[in-house]
Design an enzyme around this catalytic site. Structure first.
Site, PDB file in Angstrom:
ATOM      1  CG  HIS A   1      -2.576  78.348 -22.902  1.00  0.00           C
ATOM      2  ND1 HIS A   1      -2.081  77.476 -21.942  1.00  0.00           N
ATOM      3  CD2 HIS A   1      -3.163  79.360 -22.223  1.00  0.00           C
ATOM      4  CE1 HIS A   1      -2.359  77.962 -20.736  1.00  0.00           C
ATOM      5  NE2 HIS A   1      -3.015  79.092 -20.885  1.00  0.00           N
TER       6      HIS A   1
ATOM      7  CG  HIS B   1      -8.038  80.961 -19.571  1.00  0.00           C
ATOM      8  ND1 HIS B   1      -7.913  79.856 -20.357  1.00  0.00           N
ATOM      9  CD2 HIS B   1      -6.775  81.332 -19.253  1.00  0.00           C
ATOM     10  CE1 HIS B   1      -6.625  79.563 -20.510  1.00  0.00           C
ATOM     11  NE2 HIS B   1      -5.914  80.438 -19.849  1.00  0.00           N
ATOM     12  CG  ASP B   2      -5.142  83.495 -21.502  1.00  0.00           C
ATOM     13  OD1 ASP B   2      -5.217  83.940 -20.348  1.00  0.00           O
ATOM     14  OD2 ASP B   2      -4.375  82.571 -21.830  1.00  0.00           O
TER      15      ASP B   2
ATOM     16  CD  GLU C   1      -4.049  88.266 -18.645  1.00  0.00           C
ATOM     17  OE1 GLU C   1      -2.859  88.450 -18.426  1.00  0.00           O
ATOM     18  OE2 GLU C   1      -4.646  87.204 -18.365  1.00  0.00           O
ATOM     19  CG  ASP C   2      -3.554  87.627 -23.494  1.00  0.00           C
ATOM     20  OD1 ASP C   2      -3.202  88.386 -22.577  1.00  0.00           O
ATOM     21  OD2 ASP C   2      -3.292  86.415 -23.515  1.00  0.00           O
TER      22      ASP C   2
ATOM     23  CG  ASP D   1      -3.877  79.156 -17.008  1.00  0.00           C
ATOM     24  OD1 ASP D   1      -3.376  78.869 -18.111  1.00  0.00           O
ATOM     25  OD2 ASP D   1      -3.761  80.285 -16.482  1.00  0.00           O
TER      26      ASP D   1
END
Length: 746
Positions: A63, A88-89, A92-93, A155
Site C-alpha cells: 500500500h 505514512h502508516d 500509526e500502525d 492515499d
C-alpha cells in the site's frame, strides 16, 4: 515453517519488484536524484510493516509503495514526498514515533508524516464529527505544507482502487466521503485526472448497475464517436500543419460520473447528452512569450473552418482559474450538426491541468509566481475559517466545501484592480473579501455605477464599489445571502459576539425584574418565561430580553403568579411522561441487535414497523439505498445519492449500514413522474389510459400546464418499486407527442 517459505519468497519478490518500478519512475522525472533516502525510507517501512497483511491478503507494504508511486507519477512530487508516502502508516500502525522518523530522515519528512498520521489518527468512537474533525486536522496541516494533502489524496486514490475487498457499509462510507471531500479537494488543487477517477470509483461502488449501464452505452457508441472525431479533426490538422506547429490532438470522452450527474440534474436520458466528446489540441509554443498568441492563432484558424458558438468562448489563458488551470475553450459547430467543444492548451498548460499545483513547481524557474498567489489566498481563507471555532462539524464541512467547488468570476474594484471571487458571490461577499471592517459596515453597493442591494449577485466583469456607514451593524439575515466561506464565517462570529453581549444585558434585566417581583430566580421560573415567549432555550430568551426584542411586563407577572396550578400541571405531565418513557424504553431493547457489518434486509414487515423512509429523498424498493442509525437508534433509509446522505457519510461514517431490498410488491410507495411534450387533443386521456388501464396504477394527483403548445406535468402515483416506475416511464414514452419522461423528487 517450510511451507511458508515459498509464499514469503514470492511476497518478497513482489515487494522488491514494486519498489524497483517506483525507483525507475522516479529516475525518469526531472527531480534531483536522491535515491539513497528513498531506499532508506523503503527499507525502514518494509521492516516496520513486516508480516502484516491488508484485507485483500497482500503484504501491507504494497500500500505505501502504491501511494508513493501515485505521488511520483500522477502528482509529480519529489523525493521528500515519496519518502513521506512510504512512511505514512509507520507511526500509526507500528511502535515507531514521529521523533524516530525525525532522527533518521530529518524534520521536513517527519513533519509531513506527522501531518498524515494526525489526519487518520484519533478513533473517536461514535462521535458524530469524527470525519469532520479529521478533515479539520488535514486542513490545518495543509496550510503549513500543501504536500500533506497531496499525499493524502494519493492515499485515498489507492484505497478507492482497492475498495472491493471492504465490507459494503465501509464501501459506502468511504465512497461517500470521497465524493464529498476528496474529489472537490483534488479539483481545487487542479488534479483533474485524479478528481475524475475518484468520482468514477465512488460512483461505481454506490450505483453499480447504473455505472455498468452507462459504461456499456459508452462502449456501444465508441466507433461512431471515433468517426466523428476523425472527420472533425482532419481539416484542423491540415490547417495546423500549414501553421508549422508541433501539436497533438486528443479526444476527451466525458466521465461516467459526469454523464450520470448530467442525466440526474437535467432529467435527460443518455441518448440526449450531446457533449460526450470534446477535442483537445495540445501544442508546443514556438517560444514562451508566444504561448498566449499561439493559443489565439489556433482559435482564429479553426474558427475559419467551423463556425464558433458566439457565447461559448472561455478564456482561461489570460485569467487562469484559481487552481492554476489555463486553456482556451471554444465550441464549434461540426459538419454533423452538433456542437463540439475544443480545448486549446500548450504542453505546459496541459501538465498543469493534469497535475495541478505540483506541475507549477516544475516550471517555477520561469515564473509561476502569480498562480502561487491564488493557492496562498485559498489556504489563507481556510486558515481563517479554522481559527474561528465553529460549533457544528457539518456546518464546517459545508463552509469549506462552498469554497472548494465554486467556479470563479472576475470582478473589478473602482480603481480597476482585478479580484477573483467564487461564482454566485454577492456584493456582501465582495465587501468581506476586501476587509472585515468594510464588510461589517457596508450598507449597499454600486455595480457598474448602479445602486444595488447587498444581496445582489455579481457577474464576471462587474465593477463593484462598496458603500459603507459607521452606524451600520451586521444583520442576522446577512447569513442567508452571504455565499463565500469567508463572509459566512465572519458574519457568524460577529453575530455570536453580539448575542453573548445581549445575553449578559438580558441576565441583568431579568434579575432586576425578578427582584422587583420578589420571585426567586429558579430554573422553573425561567422555563415558564421561555415557554411564554416561545424561545428555543434560555440563551435565546436572555438575548431577546437584552436586545429589547422582549420587554418584560404584565403578562410575565401574571405567568409567575400562577404558581400553585402550574405545579399540578407539572405533576400530571410528569407522571404521564414517565409511563410513556417506560414504554419507549422497552422498545429499543428489541432494536439494538443491529450488526453494522451485516447487510440489512429491507422486507415489507420491517419497513412498516422498524425503519423510517427519509423525507428528503423518498426512497422506494429498487433504489440504491443505505441505512443510517440516528441518535435515538432509529434506522432511516436514504437514497445513496441524496444530498443529506452525502453529508451523513462524511460526518457520521460509522453509523452507515449497508442495506438491500427484499420486497414482494405488497406495499405501495408514492413517486413523482415529470412529463413534457407537445400539446395535442386527447393527450391527457392517453396518459391516464396508459397508467390506469394498462398498468393498474393508482394516480393520486395530476398537474398539467400548457403554454404556447408545450405542456409540462407532474403525476403523483402509488407504485411498488423501481421496476414499476421504469415500466410506466417506458410506456409513457411510447405516446406520440411525449418527448420527456423522468422520475423526479417532488
Amino acid at each position: 515453517m517450510d511451507n511458508l517459505a515459498p509464499k514469503e519468497i514470492a511476497d518478497e519478490e513482489m515487494i522488491n519488484q514494486a519498489f524497483h518500478e517506483l525507483l525507475n519512475d522516479y529516475l525518469n522525472t526531472k527531480h534531483r536524484k536522491k535515491v539513497e533516502i528513498i531506499t532508506k525510507a523503503f527499507n525502514f517501512a518494509n521492516q516496520a510493516h513486516k508480516g502484516i497483511k491488508r484485507r485483500s491478503g497482500e503484504p501491507y507494504i504494497m500500500h505505501p509503495i502504491a501511494v508513493a508511486s501515485i505521488v511520483c507519477n500522477e502528482i509529480g512530487l519529489g523525493s521528500t514526498s515519496i519518502c513521506a508516502a512510504l512512511l505514512h502508516d509507520v507511526v500509526e500502525d507500528t511502535d515507531y514515533t514521529v521523533e524516530d522518523i525525525e532522527n533518521i530522515f530529518g524534520p521536513k519528512i517527519a513533519q509531513i508524516v506527522d501531518g498524515l498520521t494526525k489526519i487518520s489518527g484519533g478513533i473517536f468512537g461514535d462521535r458524530a464529527s469524527a470525519q469532520a474533525e479529521n478533515f479539520k486536522k488535514l486542513l490545518l496541516t495543509m496550510s503549513n505544507d500543501i504536500r500533506v494533502i497531496l499525499i493524502k489524496i494519493a492515499d485515498r486514490l489507492h484505497n478507492m482502487r482497492t475498495l472491493g475487498s471492504m465490507l459494503p457499509n465501509k464501501q459506502y462510507k468511504i465512497a461517500g466521503e470521497t465524493l464529498y471531500i476528496y474529489a472537490p479537494l483534488a479539483n481545487r488543487l487542479g488534479l483533474y485526472k485524479i478528481k475524475t477517477e475518484l468520482e468514477n470509483l465512488s460512483f461505481k461502488y454506490e450505483h453499480p448497475e447504473e455505472y455498468a449501464e452507462i459504461e456499456e452505452k459508452l462502449n456501444a457508441t465508441a466507433a461512431e464517436r471515433d468517426k466523428v472525431f476523425n472527420d472533425f479533426t482532419a481539416p484542423i490538422r491540415t490547417q495546423l500543419d500549414k501553421m508549422g506547429l508541433k501539436y497533438r490532438i486528443l479526444a476527451r470522452v466525458k466521465s461516467i460520473y459526469s454523464i450520470w450527474n448530467k442525466m440526474q440534474t437535467k432529467h435527460v436520458p443518455f441518448e440526449e447528452i450531446y457533449d460526450l466528446l470534446a477535442v483537445r489540441i495540445i501544442f508546443e509554443p514556438r517560444n514562451e512569450e508566444e504561448e498566449l498568441n499561439d493559443c489565439f492563432d489556433i482559435y482564429v484558424s479553426i474558427s475559419k473552418i467551423y463556425k464558433p458558438h458566439p457565447d461559448r468562448l472561455r478564456d482561461w489563458v489570460s485569467h487562469p482559474k484559481a487552481n492554476g488551470y489555463q486553456a482556451l475553450h471554444v465550441t464549434l459547430m461540426g459538419n454533423n450538426g452538433q456542437w463540439i467543444e475544443v480545448q486549446i492548451r500548450s504542453e505546459r498548460m496541459n501538465d498543469v491541468a493534469e497535475q495541478g499545483f505540483a506541475a507549477h513547481w516544475k516550471y517555477k524557474e520561469g515564473g509561476g509566481s502569480e498562480d502561487e498567489g491564488e493557492l496562498e489566498k485559498w489556504l489563507r481563507t481556510i486558515k481563517e475559517i479554522l481559527d474561528d471555532p465553529q460549533p457544528d462539524a457539518i456546518d464546517f464541512l459545508d463552509t469549506i466545501k462552498l469554497n472548494l467547488f465554486a467556479s470563479e468570476i472576475f470582478v473589478f474594484t473602482p480603481k480597476g484592480e482585478l479580484k477573483t471571487m467564487p461564482q454566485n458571490s454577492t456584493a456582501l461577499d465582495f465587501a468581506f473579501s476586501l476587509h472585515t471592517d468594510i464588510g461589517s459596515h457596508c450598507i449597499g453597493a454600486k455595480v457598474n455605477h448602479k445602486l444595488v442591494p447587498l444581496s445582489h449577485k455579481l457577474q464576471s466583469g462587474d465593477q463593484v464599489e462598496i458603500l459603507t456607514s459607521k452606524s451600520q451593524r451586521v444583520q442576522p439575515q446577512w447569513e442567508v445571502f452571504a455565499t463565500t466561506a469567508r463572509a459566512r464565517a465572519k458574519i457568524a462570529a460577529i453575530l455570536r459576539k453580539e448575542r453573548k453581549a445581549n445575553q449578559k444585558i438580558g441576565e441583568e434585566i431579568l434579575s432586576e425584574f425578578l427582584k422587583k417581583e420578589e420571585v426567586r430566580p429558579e430554573e422553573a421560573v425561567i422555563e415558564k418565561l421561555r415557554k411564554l415567549h416561545n424561545a428555543k432555550n434560555e440563551e435565546e430568551l436572555l438575548a431577546a430580553i437584552g436586545s429589547k426584542a422582549i420587554v418584560l411586563g404584565e403578562a410575565d407577572k401574571n405567568e409567575l403568579k400562577e404558581k400553585q396550578t402550574s405545579n399540578w400541571k407539572k405533576y400530571l405531565t410528569f407522571s404521564f411522561g414517565n409511563s410513556k418513557e417506560k414504554q419507549e424504553e422497552k422498545e429499543p431493547q428489541e432494536k439494538e441487535k443491529i450488526n453494522p457489518k451485516e447487510v440489512l434486509k429491507l422486507t415489507e414487515e420491517s419497513l412498516q414497523k422498524k425503519y423510517i423512509m427519509a423525507e428528503c429523498c423518498h426512497p422506494i424498493p429498487g433504489d440504491d439505498v443505505l441505512g443510517y442509525v440516528d441518535e435515538n437508534d432509529r434506522i432511516i433509509i436514504h437514497k445513496r445519492q441524496c444530498p443529506v446522505a452525502a453529508k451523513l457519510k462524511s460526518s457520521y461514517g460509522n453509523r452507515i449500514l449497508a442495506t438491500e431490498w427484499d420486497t414482494h410488491k405488497e406495499l405501495s410507495f408514492l413517486v413523482y413522474i415529470y412529463i413534457k411534450g407537445i400539446d395535442s387533443m386527447g393527450l391527457l386521456n392517453e396518459v391516464t389510459q396508459v397508467i390506469s388501464r394498462q398498468l393498474n396504477v393508482n394516480i393520486r394527483k395530476l398537474t398539467i400546464e400548457t403554454e404556447d403548445g408545450i405542456f409540462e406535468g407532474k403525476i403523483q402515483l402509488w407504485v411498488h418499486d423501481v421496476d414499476d416506475v421504469k415500466t410506466i416511464c417506458n410506456n409513457l414514452k411510447k405516446i406520440q407527442n411525449i418527448k420527456q419522461v423522468s422520475r423526479v423528487e417532488e
